[in-house]
Design an enzyme around this catalytic site. Structure first.
Site, PDB file in Angstrom:
ATOM      1  N   ASN A  58       0.838  -1.201   0.000  1.00 13.54           N
ATOM      2  CA  ASN A  58       0.000   0.000   0.000  1.00 13.54           C
ATOM      3  C   ASN A  58       0.873   1.252   0.000  1.00 13.54           C
ATOM      4  O   ASN A  58       1.928   1.282   0.649  1.00 13.54           O
ATOM      5  CB  ASN A  58      -1.010  -0.006   1.150  1.00 13.54           C
ATOM      6  CG  ASN A  58      -0.390  -0.172   2.520  1.00 13.54           C
ATOM      7  OD1 ASN A  58       0.634  -0.834   2.679  1.00 13.54           O
ATOM      8  ND2 ASN A  58      -1.012   0.418   3.519  1.00 13.54           N
ATOM      9  N   GLU A  60       0.368   5.261   0.625  1.00 11.54           N
ATOM     10  CA  GLU A  60      -0.572   6.299   1.068  1.00 11.54           C
ATOM     11  C   GLU A  60      -0.134   7.684   0.590  1.00 11.54           C
ATOM     12  O   GLU A  60       0.990   7.869   0.103  1.00 11.54           O
ATOM     13  CB  GLU A  60      -0.689   6.252   2.599  1.00 11.54           C
ATOM     14  CG  GLU A  60      -1.245   4.910   3.069  1.00 11.54           C
ATOM     15  CD  GLU A  60      -1.508   4.843   4.556  1.00 11.54           C
ATOM     16  OE1 GLU A  60      -1.065   5.734   5.310  1.00 11.54           O
ATOM     17  OE2 GLU A  60      -2.191   3.883   4.966  1.00 11.54           O
ATOM     18  N   CYS A  69      -4.163   0.626  -2.460  1.00 12.51           N
ATOM     19  CA  CYS A  69      -3.984  -0.594  -1.677  1.00 12.51           C
ATOM     20  C   CYS A  69      -2.941  -1.513  -2.329  1.00 12.51           C
ATOM     21  O   CYS A  69      -2.718  -1.472  -3.541  1.00 12.51           O
ATOM     22  CB  CYS A  69      -5.299  -1.370  -1.590  1.00 12.51           C
ATOM     23  SG  CYS A  69      -6.614  -0.517  -0.727  1.00 12.51           S
ATOM     24  N   GLU A  71      -3.071  -4.703  -2.948  1.00  8.07           N
ATOM     25  CA  GLU A  71      -3.594  -5.649  -3.942  1.00  8.07           C
ATOM     26  C   GLU A  71      -3.650  -5.005  -5.325  1.00  8.07           C
ATOM     27  O   GLU A  71      -3.313  -5.617  -6.336  1.00  8.07           O
ATOM     28  CB  GLU A  71      -5.023  -6.093  -3.560  1.00  8.07           C
ATOM     29  CG  GLU A  71      -5.126  -6.854  -2.243  1.00  8.07           C
ATOM     30  CD  GLU A  71      -5.350  -5.945  -1.042  1.00  8.07           C
ATOM     31  OE1 GLU A  71      -4.814  -4.815  -1.013  1.00  8.07           O
ATOM     32  OE2 GLU A  71      -6.065  -6.382  -0.129  1.00  8.07           O
ATOM     33  N   CYS A 103     -10.370  -4.878   0.583  1.00 11.20           N
ATOM     34  CA  CYS A 103     -11.499  -3.949   0.524  1.00 11.20           C
ATOM     35  C   CYS A 103     -12.298  -4.165  -0.775  1.00 11.20           C
ATOM     36  O   CYS A 103     -11.827  -4.811  -1.720  1.00 11.20           O
ATOM     37  CB  CYS A 103     -11.009  -2.509   0.628  1.00 11.20           C
ATOM     38  SG  CYS A 103     -10.278  -1.863  -0.887  1.00 11.20           S
ATOM     39  N   CYS A 106     -10.674  -3.219  -4.088  1.00  8.10           N
ATOM     40  CA  CYS A 106      -9.698  -4.209  -4.556  1.00  8.10           C
ATOM     41  C   CYS A 106     -10.399  -5.447  -5.113  1.00  8.10           C
ATOM     42  O   CYS A 106      -9.981  -6.017  -6.123  1.00  8.10           O
ATOM     43  CB  CYS A 106      -8.734  -4.593  -3.434  1.00  8.10           C
ATOM     44  SG  CYS A 106      -7.549  -3.280  -3.098  1.00  8.10           S
TER      45      CYS A 106
HETATM   46  N1  THU Z   1      -5.337  -1.344   2.460  1.00  7.62           N
HETATM   47  C1  THU Z   1      -4.796  -2.241   1.583  1.00  7.62           C
HETATM   48  O1  THU Z   1      -3.624  -2.125   1.194  1.00  7.62           O
HETATM   49  N2  THU Z   1      -5.587  -3.246   1.142  1.00  7.62           N
HETATM   50  C2  THU Z   1      -6.898  -3.399   1.468  1.00  7.62           C
HETATM   51  O2  THU Z   1      -7.558  -4.294   0.938  1.00  7.62           O
HETATM   52  C3  THU Z   1      -7.514  -2.530   2.465  1.00  7.62           C
HETATM   53  C4  THU Z   1      -6.681  -1.422   2.982  1.00  7.62           C
HETATM   54  C5  THU Z   1      -4.516  -0.232   2.921  1.00  7.62           C
HETATM   55  C6  THU Z   1      -4.977   1.129   2.468  1.00  7.62           C
HETATM   56  C7  THU Z   1      -4.423   2.030   3.536  1.00  7.62           C
HETATM   57  O3  THU Z   1      -3.094   2.386   3.210  1.00  7.62           O
HETATM   58  C8  THU Z   1      -4.402   1.165   4.781  1.00  7.62           C
HETATM   59  O4  THU Z   1      -4.528  -0.175   4.331  1.00  7.62           O
HETATM   60  C9  THU Z   1      -5.492   1.465   5.785  1.00  7.62           C
HETATM   61  O5  THU Z   1      -6.726   1.465   5.183  1.00  7.62           O
END
Ligand code: THU
Length: 150
Positions: A58, A60, A69, A71, A103, A106
């Protein structure tokens, strides 16, 4: 199997390919840029015609909506590197005790490229925990009217 990555001891419950992808997801999770949530995620997408899994973490952004994310980073990297892809499974690793399901964004993105029985393996920093099929987690993906039924 001899997999010494991060001291992880394979359980024999999962295939060699899944164990290797788990090691890749664990390794790439360390690259996560998550200063806002402090929730680091690693993913590794295994393609059918490729022995190694494509990793993603991920990333940000101060403008939170620009976050992507792990994935989707893995999936988009695979498309960029390979052109057309034939995904076999994905492994997703978080730092949580319990398995963390991808999520909905994704899952919808996976549904663009993956069959209903595409497997999603979930783990934490200690071990692989469980797996689902894409259809278990997203039974009714959005499909554009011009898309062939999968
Ligand atoms: N995140 C992912 O990398 N994958 C997911 O399926 C859900 C959330 C990340 C996004 C963000 O950087 C952190 O987790 C918190 O939401």
């Amino acid at each position: 199997m001899n997999c010494s990555c991060n001291g992880y001891k394979p359980s024999m419950k999962f295939s060699k390919d899944v164990e290797f992808a788990y090691a890749e997801a664990l390794k790439i999770r360390a690259h996560s840029h998550s200063p806002y949530s402090r929730f680091a995620v690693g993913a590794a997408l295994k393609l059918r015609d490729n022995p190694r899994a494509v990793g993603g973490c991920n990333v940000e952004n101060a403008s939170f909506g620009a976050t992507i994310c792990a994935e989707r980073v893995a999936l988009h990297a695979a498309v960029a590197q390979e052109g057309s892809i034939n995904p076999e499974f994905i492994v997703v690793v978080t730092g949580e005790e319990d398995a963390t399901v991808p999520c909905a964004l994704c899952l919808q993105t996976l549904a663009e490229f993956c069959a209903d029985d595409f497997k999603i393996y979930l783990g934490n920093t200690q071990t692989l925990l469980k797996s689902y099929s894409l259809r278990d987690l997203l039974p009714y993906p959005f499909r554009h009217f011009s898309q062939d039924k999968k």
